[in-house]
Enzyme design. Structure first.
Site: not given
Ligand code: APR
Length: 311
Positions: A13, A175
């Site tokens: 995202v 949501h």
């Molecule tokens: N600080 C910064 N980034 C972080 C942290 C943190 N403390 N913890 C996790 N992340 C990062 C992860 O390293 C990862 O790159 O958040 C990112 C999440 O990316 P994805 O796993 O690809 O998830 P995504 O599909 O982007 O969804 C993110 O949005 O729609 C919502 O339900 C979904 O809660 C989820 C969020």
């Protein structure tokens, strides 16, 4: 000088938000992630696309918040995504810890920013961010309704074989599975869909909308939706940065509106400079209000869980 957007989480995202915002030349973007190299690599890759995409918005990556200082918008996508069979609510514990940490750091670096929460469970994460930032509630908003209503609009356009541009749709509530699509306020070229489709067909589209996130999780198997969620978050950022006073369904902190107090839930919001400019109250039928009450109860349940977890 261009405005600045911080995107926290350089996953599916977050990186798509960065791409959409930069390609619209909406603002310079700083991508932040805990994984070393990930935001830097995606930032560099997006920058190398600039000559082809013809834009001059800078995209930088970082593992801390120094480069984010003075941002106008903070989009929070950090967290774990839903896995098949996992409800948004199962995510609460892990993502509350992550959202609390990142919002504290980002808000300290950009005390005047408007925060747009994308991490799930959405309404609960808005509560965490409001507390962690210490910002007024007008500057802490959740992205849910824009996505849910975009899904509803797409399904309507597909069913009636019309342009998506002719469609408007409203989805209120939390949501989650309890969200409340409002067919009465959903139109094609100004004509309510209740005049264009039979009730069973409308009911089927409403159910597909409420299960829209799960449908994509089921198909992808690893990870959850990201193209449309990123479009929705960037549309909200656009309305705020350009002070458009655009009315969009967003998770906003209600203090008396619709009869709810101290609760984030999806309602029509006027978005402009400084975030929530106004919350629009519309008269609901008894049936619609009962559905919204049910959705509000579900969000209250999550807020109680947060209390127990200490957020
Ligand atoms: N600080 C910064 N980034 C972080 C942290 C943190 N403390 N913890 C996790 N992340 C990062 C992860 O390293 C990862 O790159 O958040 C990112 C999440 O990316 P994805 O796993 O690809 O998830 P995504 O599909 O982007 O969804 C993110 O949005 O729609 C919502 O339900 C979904 O809660 C989820 C969020």
């Amino acid at each position: 000088m261009r405005q600045k957007i911080t995107v926290i989480g350089a996953g599916n995202v977050g990186a798509t938000c960065a791409q959409r915002a930069a390609e619209k030349e909406l603002a310079d973007v700083v991508l932040v992630d805990v994984v070393e190299g990930l935001p830097q690599g995606k930032g560099l890759d997006l920058s190398e696309a600039r000559p082809i995409e013809s834009h001059d918005a800078a995209v930088a990556g970082a593992n801390d918040y120094e480069a984010t200082a003075g941002s106008d918008i903070i989009i929070v996508t950090a967290g774990i995504a839903r896995k098949p069979g996992m409800s948004r609510d199962d995510l609460i514990k892990t993502n509350a810890g992550i959202v609390d940490t990142v919002v504290r750091a980002a808000a300290a670096a950009s005390p005047e920013a408007v925060i747009i929460i994308v991490s799930n469970p959405l309404d609960a994460m808005c509560h965490v961010a409001l507390k962690a930032s210490g910002f007024p509630s007008a500057r802490v908003i959740g992205m849910a309704g824009v996505l849910d209503s975009a899904r509803f609009r797409y399904f309507i356009a597909e069913a009636l074989d019309v342009s998506v541009e002719n469609t408007h749709a409203f989805v209120l509530g939390g949501h989650g599975d309890t969200m409340v699509p409002l067919p009465r306020f959903s139109t094609v070229a100004g004509i309510p869909i209740t005049e264009l489709m039979d009730p069973d067909q409308i009911q089927a589209l409403c159910e597909r909308t409420a299960n829209g996130g799960a449908e994509i999780v089921g198909l992808l198997k690893t990870g959850s939706a990201f193209y449309a969620p990123a479009s929705a978050a960037v549309q909200m950022a656009d309305a705020i940065l350009k002070d458009k006073k655009k009315i969009l369904p967003c998770a906003a902190y209600l203090q008396g509106q619709y009869g709810y107090n101290d609760l984030y839930i999806g309602v029509p919001v006027k978005l402009g400079a400084g975030g929530v400019v106004d919350i629009i109250e519309i008269d609901l039928t008894a049936e619609e209000k009962a559905a919204l009450d049910h959705s509000a109860d579900a969000v209250r349940g999550l807020v109680k869980d947060l209390d127990k977890l200490g957020y």
